[in-house]
Write a protein that holds these residues in place. Structure first.
Motif, short mmCIF file in Angstrom:
data_model
loop_
_atom_site.label_atom_id
_atom_site.label_comp_id
_atom_site.label_asym_id
_atom_site.label_seq_id
_atom_site.Cartn_x
_atom_site.Cartn_y
_atom_site.Cartn_z
N MET A 151 -3.32 -0.08 -4.56
CA MET A 151 -2.18 -0.83 -4.06
C MET A 151 -1.36 -1.29 -5.26
SD MET A 151 -3.60 -4.61 -3.25
CE MET A 151 -1.93 -5.20 -3.47
N GLY A 206 -6.45 -3.06 -1.18
CA GLY A 206 -5.45 -2.28 -0.47
C GLY A 206 -5.97 -1.73 0.84
N ASN A 207 -7.18 -1.20 0.81
CA ASN A 207 -7.80 -0.69 2.04
C ASN A 207 -7.97 -1.80 3.06
OD1 ASN A 207 -9.30 1.19 3.73
ND2 ASN A 207 -11.11 0.03 3.13
N HIS A 250 0.83 -2.83 5.95
CA HIS A 250 1.05 -1.96 4.80
C HIS A 250 1.81 -2.68 3.69
CE1 HIS A 250 0.80 0.79 8.38
NE2 HIS A 250 -0.21 1.18 7.65
N THR A 279 -2.93 5.15 1.86
CA THR A 279 -3.92 4.13 1.55
C THR A 279 -4.83 3.91 2.75
OG1 THR A 279 -2.35 3.03 0.08
CG2 THR A 279 -4.26 1.74 0.78
N THR A 300 0.85 -1.18 0.00
CA THR A 300 0.00 0.00 0.00
C THR A 300 0.90 1.24 0.00
OG1 THR A 300 -0.09 0.15 2.41
CG2 THR A 300 -1.72 -1.27 1.35
#
Length: 612
Positions: free
Chosen positions: A74, A96-97, A105, A64, A60
């Motif tokens: 991402m 990604g979230n 990360h 992000t 990320t």
């Protein structure tokens, strides 16, 4: 604090957690840049991309999951099996979230499972589960099966049969087109084959942690300022209606649209490929996390939903002589279900079609054969038959096997099939393709629009080297923050968001210098793998075969790229970068960028502290 990394060794089934030093974050930002740092650090050079030694890194960026516009993106970083270069494959959607919500990360996957398995990450709990009963399934079926065994709201990154067969065109697919939220695709350069080589069918993730801003007020200000910029942008309104497919008609009209394996720049009677015509099949928009652009165009064809983008239409459509969005959508849907990059697949099929036209491959489909395209895509995925096996690893490998002059029209740079913009019409794009770090990629620098708008000269290299160099540096930084290509923003607002989320202060000068640092580190990685000036070039067709131009836009009827002018532009580009004639960064440039410190200390395992 941004920088928490999970390392998973599939061979030993051991997991470790690390914190990456803030000095590394300030130098490489995150995403693309941090991935380049980690990949360089974890490889010595010369490793087989499909070996257990090659890491697969999901990253990320520093904002992000923060709610900043388009901050759901991402990237997947690895050594590409298609090109042998460094690669990053960027992804929208919601995966990604979810990584951030799960507390990570960066997720680095090393080694190889002894049999098919999948990873299940539920907040801090990590499991490696059997996947032999899931192997062989398409992407949608895989996502459904993994969610049934984990959580119905899990985000799933998986490979399809193309990744299992180690096709070097294989992608990593995030979720599926039928989801209400936008699915993502890490499509380019064969990262799906890397995942397949590890016997890893899927990575499912779910998290419940909330992002804790260091300064909520500063983040709110930066977010609102960027939303205001977006509201004033007229292009985004078109993106909402047609997505990136709005470019089909103007690119075709002006001679930028690849047609018949890049023999032409426009297709006659191509109206049924346009974004306007596609809208008649549109079912809904699908959006990424924290994005109001809402550009994901999901259309319905014969009761099947598929997300359509410009590149897929250009390379599975006009490039192969197809003129109807229905036929293109079927090919795109098949690629998505098999887990194959639509862009590379389209160029490979177009190459096979031209081989057929020239009498070199009897069993290949002809230009315009929609059913033949579907069959060849499926054959490539499963390595079925002699033709499927021949084409499964891309046009460069296929041309090397066929010979007979086919390298003349094998449309790639560094092994990566060319994106959907004709370089003979845009010489800025020609230089950008030739110098791009992962091959013929338009996202490192898109020079088409400034040439159309008159900002850059057409059919000239005079003003191209500084433009390409500057945009490449800025995009390297932006793709390390991990913002969408479509996002209009003011740099100071984005840097304020980074400060608000991480506490790391970057000036605009720091930001651009980081982009240049990242670009040079990747150059050093590729040089270590044996690349040099000779790979910074274009397919022979672009230098030798004149391209017919449409009437009404240019002062000539046809064009070819003069090789001597291209080579001079490449010299100028290298000089601007502080590289020698072979494209090797000078010692002065390495020291100026602070890379000498990292080159000396990367292998000593500094800058990363084990926390668990």
């Amino acid at each position: 604090m941004y920088g928490k990394m999970l390392e998973i060794n599939l061979t030993t089934e051991e997991t470790k957690e690390f914190m990456i030093d803030p000095s590394v974050i300030k130098s490489f930002i995150g995403g693309k840049g941090l991935g380049a740092y980690l990949l360089y650090k974890n490889l010595n050079g010369g490793e087989d991309p499909l070996s257990p030694e090659n890491p697969l890194i999901f990253l990320t960026g520093p904002i992000t999951g923060t709610g900043f516009p388009t901050s759901g993106r991402m990237v997947v970083v690895s050594k590409s099996p298609l090109t042998g270069t460094y690669t990053d494959s960027h992804v929208g959607g919601h995966f990604g979230n979810e990584m951030v919500k799960a507390g990570y990360h960066v997720i680095m996957v090393k080694g190889q499972c002894d049999r098919p398995k999948y990873l299940w990450i539920n907040d801090g709990k990590i499991e490696l589960r059997d996947a032999e009963h899931i192997y062989g399934n398409t992407v949608s079926k895989t996502v459904d099966m993994v969610r049934e065994e984990t959580d119905e709201k899990a985000k799933v990154a998986c490979i399809g049969p193309a990744g299992e067969s180690l096709s070097k065109l294989a992608a990593i697919m995030m979720d599926k087109d039928e989801d209400k939220t936008r699915a993502g695709i890490a499509g380019r350069t064969g990262v799906g084959a890397v995942m397949g080589s590890k016997n890893l069918k899927a990575l499912a993730i779910k998290g419940t942690q909330k992002y804790e801003h260091i300064n909520k007020d500063k983040m709110k200000e930066a977010r609102q300022a960027t939303l205001n910029v977006m509201k004033e942008n007229e292009v985004l309104k078109v993106r909402y209606d047609m997505g990136s497919a709005n470019l089909i008609a103007p690119m075709n009209e002006r001679g930028y649209l690849p047609t018949r394996n890049f023999k032409q720049g426009f297709i006659d009677d191509g109206g049924k490929l346009s974004g306007e015509h596609m809208s008649t099949y549109k079912k809904r928009n699908a959006t990424c996390y924290s994005c109001s652009i809402n550009c994901g165009q999901v259309i319905k064809i014969e009761n099947e939903e598929v997300k359509i983008e410009y590149e897929s239409v250009a390379l599975l459509g006009s490039n192969n002589g197809l003129k109807d969005i229905v036929d293109v959508s079927k090919a795109c849907l098949l690629c998505n279900e098999l887990g194959m990059d639509t862009m590379s697949a389209g160029v490979v099929v177009g190459f096979a079609m031209e081989c057929k036209e020239k009498g070199l491959l009897d069993h290949a489909p002809e230009f315009g054969d929609a059913e033949g395209q579907l069959k060849l895509i499926e054959d490539m995925c499963y390595r079925r038959g002699a033709l499927g096996e021949l084409m499964a690893d891309g046009v460069k490998a296929a041309a090397e096997k066929i010979g007979q002059g086919t390298e003349q029209f094998a449309i790639h740079v560094k092994g990566l099939e060319m994106a959907g913009y004709e370089p003979r019409t845009s010489w800025g794009q020609a230089l950008a393709y030739a110098t791009a770090d992962r091959g013929a990629c338009h996202q490192r620098c898109w020079a088409v629009k400034p040439e159309i708008n008159g900002i850059l000269k057409t059919f000239s290299f005079e003003d191209k080297p500084p433009y390409v160099k500057d945009v490449q540096d800025e995009r390297a930084a932006a793709f390390s923050v991990l913002l969408c290509d479509f996002l209009p923003f003011h740099t100071e607002d984005m840097l304020q968001a980074i400060s608000a989320s991480t506490g790391i202060e970057l000036s605009e000068k720091d930001y651009l210098k980081a982009g240049e640092r990242i670009w040079n580190l990747i150059r050093l990685f590729n040089l270590r793998e044996g690349f040099s000036r000779k790979e910074d070039t274009l397919p022979p067709r672009m230098f030798e075969d004149p391209l017919e131009l449409p009437d009404g836009f240019f002062d000539r009827k046809e064009v070819v790229i003069p090789r001597d002018e291209f080579e001079k532009a490449l010299d100028d580009y290298y000089a601007l970068r502080g590289w020698d004639k072979n494209g090797v960064p000078s010692e002065e440039k390495i020291k100026e960028l602070g890379l000498d410190v990292y080159m000396n200390e990367m292998k000593e395992n500094k800058f990363i502290e084990k926390v668990m």
